[in-house]
Design a protein around this motif. Structure first.
Motif, PDB file in Angstrom:
ATOM      1  N   ILE A  81       0.810  -1.217   0.000  1.00 51.26           N
ATOM      2  CA  ILE A  81       0.000   0.000   0.000  1.00 51.26           C
ATOM      3  C   ILE A  81       0.848   1.275   0.000  1.00 51.26           C
ATOM      4  O   ILE A  81       0.478   2.265  -0.600  1.00 51.26           O
ATOM      5  N   ARG A  82       1.995   1.212   0.698  1.00 50.40           N
ATOM      6  CA  ARG A  82       2.888   2.389   0.722  1.00 50.40           C
ATOM      7  C   ARG A  82       4.343   1.929   0.616  1.00 50.40           C
ATOM      8  O   ARG A  82       4.665   0.795   0.988  1.00 50.40           O
ATOM      9  N   TYR A 195      -4.693   6.698  -6.465  1.00 51.98           N
ATOM     10  CA  TYR A 195      -3.442   6.543  -5.701  1.00 51.98           C
ATOM     11  C   TYR A 195      -3.184   5.096  -5.311  1.00 51.98           C
ATOM     12  O   TYR A 195      -2.119   4.759  -4.822  1.00 51.98           O
ATOM     13  N   CYS A 196      -4.188   4.202  -5.498  1.00 50.19           N
ATOM     14  CA  CYS A 196      -4.190   2.925  -4.776  1.00 50.19           C
ATOM     15  C   CYS A 196      -3.759   1.752  -5.648  1.00 50.19           C
ATOM     16  O   CYS A 196      -4.227   1.584  -6.775  1.00 50.19           O
ATOM     17  N   PRO A 295     -13.496   5.873   5.337  1.00 51.78           N
ATOM     18  CA  PRO A 295     -12.374   6.697   4.866  1.00 51.78           C
ATOM     19  C   PRO A 295     -12.834   7.865   3.989  1.00 51.78           C
ATOM     20  O   PRO A 295     -13.613   7.652   3.063  1.00 51.78           O
ATOM     21  N   GLN A 297     -10.397  10.433   2.930  1.00 53.23           N
ATOM     22  CA  GLN A 297      -9.175  10.659   2.129  1.00 53.23           C
ATOM     23  C   GLN A 297      -8.815  12.122   1.925  1.00 53.23           C
ATOM     24  O   GLN A 297      -7.640  12.481   2.000  1.00 53.23           O
ATOM     25  N   ASP A 335      -9.745   7.227   7.238  1.00 44.39           N
ATOM     26  CA  ASP A 335      -8.387   7.309   6.675  1.00 44.39           C
ATOM     27  C   ASP A 335      -8.286   8.610   5.897  1.00 44.39           C
ATOM     28  O   ASP A 335      -9.257   9.040   5.268  1.00 44.39           O
ATOM     29  N   VAL A 336      -7.095   9.189   5.901  1.00 44.51           N
ATOM     30  CA  VAL A 336      -6.888  10.418   5.143  1.00 44.51           C
ATOM     31  C   VAL A 336      -5.467  10.454   4.586  1.00 44.51           C
ATOM     32  O   VAL A 336      -4.533   9.961   5.209  1.00 44.51           O
ATOM     33  N   ILE A 337      -5.359  10.998   3.393  1.00 44.47           N
ATOM     34  CA  ILE A 337      -4.049  11.102   2.732  1.00 44.47           C
ATOM     35  C   ILE A 337      -3.663  12.579   2.636  1.00 44.47           C
ATOM     36  O   ILE A 337      -4.457  13.398   2.172  1.00 44.47           O
ATOM     37  N   PHE A 366      -2.045   9.328   6.546  1.00 42.19           N
ATOM     38  CA  PHE A 366      -0.944   8.848   5.699  1.00 42.19           C
ATOM     39  C   PHE A 366      -0.432   9.980   4.822  1.00 42.19           C
ATOM     40  O   PHE A 366      -1.223  10.786   4.327  1.00 42.19           O
ATOM     41  N   ILE A 367       0.885   9.992   4.612  1.00 47.15           N
ATOM     42  CA  ILE A 367       1.448  10.876   3.594  1.00 47.15           C
ATOM     43  C   ILE A 367       1.412  10.106   2.280  1.00 47.15           C
ATOM     44  O   ILE A 367       1.748   8.907   2.252  1.00 47.15           O
ATOM     45  N   TYR A 368       0.977  10.756   1.229  1.00 47.34           N
ATOM     46  CA  TYR A 368       0.863  10.103  -0.081  1.00 47.34           C
ATOM     47  C   TYR A 368       2.181   9.432  -0.471  1.00 47.34           C
ATOM     48  O   TYR A 368       3.262  10.005  -0.344  1.00 47.34           O
ATOM     49  N   SER A 369       2.049   8.207  -0.960  1.00 48.68           N
ATOM     50  CA  SER A 369       3.216   7.438  -1.392  1.00 48.68           C
ATOM     51  C   SER A 369       2.961   6.973  -2.827  1.00 48.68           C
ATOM     52  O   SER A 369       1.977   6.274  -3.076  1.00 48.68           O
ATOM     53  N   ARG A 371       2.691   4.926  -6.065  1.00 44.09           N
ATOM     54  CA  ARG A 371       2.723   3.484  -6.349  1.00 44.09           C
ATOM     55  C   ARG A 371       2.842   3.283  -7.844  1.00 44.09           C
ATOM     56  O   ARG A 371       1.970   3.736  -8.606  1.00 44.09           O
TER      57      ARG A 371
HETATM   58  N1  5AD Z   1      -0.292   6.555  -0.323  1.00 45.88           N
HETATM   59  C1  5AD Z   1      -0.705   6.840   0.921  1.00 45.88           C
HETATM   60  N2  5AD Z   1      -1.761   6.259   1.510  1.00 45.88           N
HETATM   61  C2  5AD Z   1      -2.449   5.344   0.789  1.00 45.88           C
HETATM   62  N3  5AD Z   1      -3.537   4.612   1.086  1.00 45.88           N
HETATM   63  C3  5AD Z   1      -3.830   3.835   0.026  1.00 45.88           C
HETATM   64  N4  5AD Z   1      -2.944   4.055  -0.964  1.00 45.88           N
HETATM   65  C4  5AD Z   1      -2.076   4.997  -0.527  1.00 45.88           C
HETATM   66  C5  5AD Z   1      -0.951   5.650  -1.082  1.00 45.88           C
HETATM   67  N5  5AD Z   1      -0.537   5.381  -2.320  1.00 45.88           N
HETATM   68  C6  5AD Z   1      -4.265   4.726   2.348  1.00 45.88           C
HETATM   69  C7  5AD Z   1      -5.718   5.144   2.143  1.00 45.88           C
HETATM   70  C8  5AD Z   1      -6.456   3.869   2.412  1.00 45.88           C
HETATM   71  C9  5AD Z   1      -5.580   3.212   3.448  1.00 45.88           C
HETATM   72  C10 5AD Z   1      -5.797   1.754   3.624  1.00 45.88           C
HETATM   73  O1  5AD Z   1      -4.284   3.478   2.994  1.00 45.88           O
HETATM   74  O2  5AD Z   1      -6.031   6.135   3.097  1.00 45.88           O
HETATM   75  O3  5AD Z   1      -7.776   4.096   2.894  1.00 45.88           O
END
Ligand code: 5AD
Ligand code: SF4
Length: 470
Positions: A81-82, A195-196, A295, A297, A335-337, A366-369, A371
């Motif tokens: 996921i990250r 993002y996922c 979530p 986001q 959940d929030v990014i 979470f900080i965006y990662s 993928r």
């Molecule tokens: N970067 C950061 N957070 C992410 N999530 C999913 N993909 C990413 C990503 N690329 C987070 C979302 C999701 C949780 C399981 O992980 O918030 O709801």
């Protein structure tokens, strides 16, 4: 029942069971029973998958070890996921090379979401030559066959081609707990949030048949499980691939009708598919925990659209209003990014204002990662790491304050809790969970573990409540 989802034929599952027996006979010839260790990263779905892996290993004649030290088979069940989760896996898998040098007969397996990423499989193939078997989540039910192939031929096996997945029933399971159990109700995800990585690693959405799920819950209740969590990437799309008009609220209601003293939880719910009917069922069924993980986001409409979330800030807030109308004391988590590509600080501030408006009980931040292979990874991402971290810190500080305020409001109330384990602090010898899922520390005898009890809340921190038995 007609269905659009492929189901693994019973004869194919039977063949896997025969492979288990074959390996069991071979293992029985060894001077001591061989040992297997399964290490799990990531989400609850992976925890549930690891319980199946342990069930299969047990049937193959392995003792289940709680460390990799001296294990004959090591299985690393990974999360993609990250970036951070992947780095940890690469570090830990790299370190296994020393054990393998001492015991060349050891078999090292890597499975889970990372195995389904082409660049990861390639790196494992080239650089991590001590890894013998790599397979993705959709191949899990064929683990006995794959392990047997490695065992008998001593060659490396990579089962990592893209795979939409099927439903496999009748696999053995070794559950880790006696009170809490996971029940997968569906697999995969069709949402493609930009993002996922999950829709690429876990295949298409597919639902298990309701009768099989309900039988599993019935059996768990009979065995004395007290806290049962229904799992899916988006439980709210349960049943779309089934005939017979099944959807998630109907399944939940049917599960709540099963006799026994237990609570039902579920995760995760996509807000676009969370309906009034779901909230009605939650409110009407005493066995459904008053808790929902929803979530959001981002709190900004432009960012939500770029994420392909398919709801707006206002629509999310409307859902929360509806939910709280039906369940005023619901425990709401999310959940929030932070730092999605192109998110500006004013856009981030909409996220901040959303959490002030909603006041979640807890938030997973979470900080965006980026993928590889997802659309968001191709977007320009001009904001610096420092600026993203500063925004992240602001969000965490605001949520910590809200969580503490929420916890303070429990003080003086009596909560019906499940006493679920021993505490680490001798002054608080027990841990418990409120019906909404908040952690409670309290003192009492270990004989209470596994029982529901009334607990008076006397104190709190940001993370937990402190109580005493009434
Ligand atoms: N970067 C950061 N957070 C992410 N999530 C999913 N993909 C990413 C990503 N690329 C987070 C979302 C999701 C949780 C399981 O992980 O918030 O709801
Ligand atoms: Fe990922 Fe979105 Fe599916 Fe959740 S709903 S698993 S965030 S794509």
């Amino acid at each position: 029942m007609d269905r659009t989802t492929p189901v693994v034929p019973a004869a194919d599952i039977q063949r896997q069971k025969e492979y288990c027996q074959e390996l069991r006979a071979l293992n029985a010839q060894k001077p001591a029973p061989p040992r297997a260790y399964v290490d799990t990263y990531g989400c609850q779905q992976n925890e549930a998958d690891s319980e199946l892996l342990r069930g299969m290993l047990w049937d193959m004649g392995y003792q289940i070890a709680d460390t990799d030290q001296g294990a004959d088979v090591i299985v690393i069940n990974t999360c993609a996921i990250r970036e951070h989760a992947e780095q940890r896996v690469f570090g830990n898998v790299g370190a296994l090379v020393h054990g393998k040098r001492k015991n060349p007969a050891q078999i090292v397996c890597l499975c889970g979401c990372m195995a389904q990423e082409p660049h990861v499989a390639e790196r494992l193939r080239k650089t991590y030559r001590h890894v013998d078997l790599v397979f993705g989540p959709q191949a899990l039910w064929r683990f006995p066959e794959l392990l047997r192939r490695v065992y008998l031929r001593r060659g490396r096996v990579f089962e990592t081609a893209p795979d939409d997945g099927a439903i496999a029933e009748g696999l053995p399971v070794r559950r880790s707990g006696k009170l809490k159990a996971w029940v997968s109700i569906m697999y995969g995800c069709n949402n493609f949030c930009t993002y996922c990585i999950v829709p690429y690693t876990r295949g298409r959405e597919r639902s298990r048949e309701p009768e099989i799920i309900l039988d599993e819950i019935r059996s768990l209740a009979e065995q004395g499980y007290k806290d049962i969590t229904l799992l899916g990437q988006n439980v709210n799309s349960y049943g779309r691939d089934l005939e017979g008009g099944w959807d998630f609220p109907r399944l939940l209601e049917a599960a709540a009708g099963i006799p026994g003293e237990f609570l039902l939880r579920f995760m995760t719910s996509h807000p676009k598919d969370a309906t009034e009917r779901l909230f009605d069922v939650m409110a009407a069924c005493e066995k459904v925990a008053p808790a929902i993980h929803l979530p959001f986001q981002s709190g900004n409409d432009r960012v939500l659209a770029a994420m392909n979330r398919r709801y707006t800030r206002e629509q999310y807030l409307d859902k929360v209003r509806l939910l709280r109308e039906r369940l005023p004391h619901v425990v709401l988590t999310s959940d929030v990014i932070v730092g999605f590509p192109g998110e500006t600080t004013p856009e981030f501030e909409d996220t901040l204002s959303l959490i002030e408006a909603v006041r979640f009980d807890a938030l997973f931040t979470f900080i965006y990662s980026p993928r590889k292979g997802t659309p968001a990874a191709e977007l320009p991402d001009p904001m610096s790491k420092q600026e993203k971290s500063a925004n992240f810190d602001r969000l965490v500080a605001a949520q910590n304050r809200i969580s503490l305020e929420k916890h303070r409001s429990y003080i003086g109330t009596v909560q019906r809790c499940l006493i679920d384990g021993a505490g680490e602090d001798p002054r608080n010898s027990l841990t418990a969970r409120t019906a909404g899922g908040r952690l409670v520390h309290l003192s009492g005898g270990s004989a209470l573990i596994g029982q529901f009890a009334d607990v008076k809340i006397a104190g709190c921190s940001t993370w937990a409540l402190f109580g005493e038995l009434t």
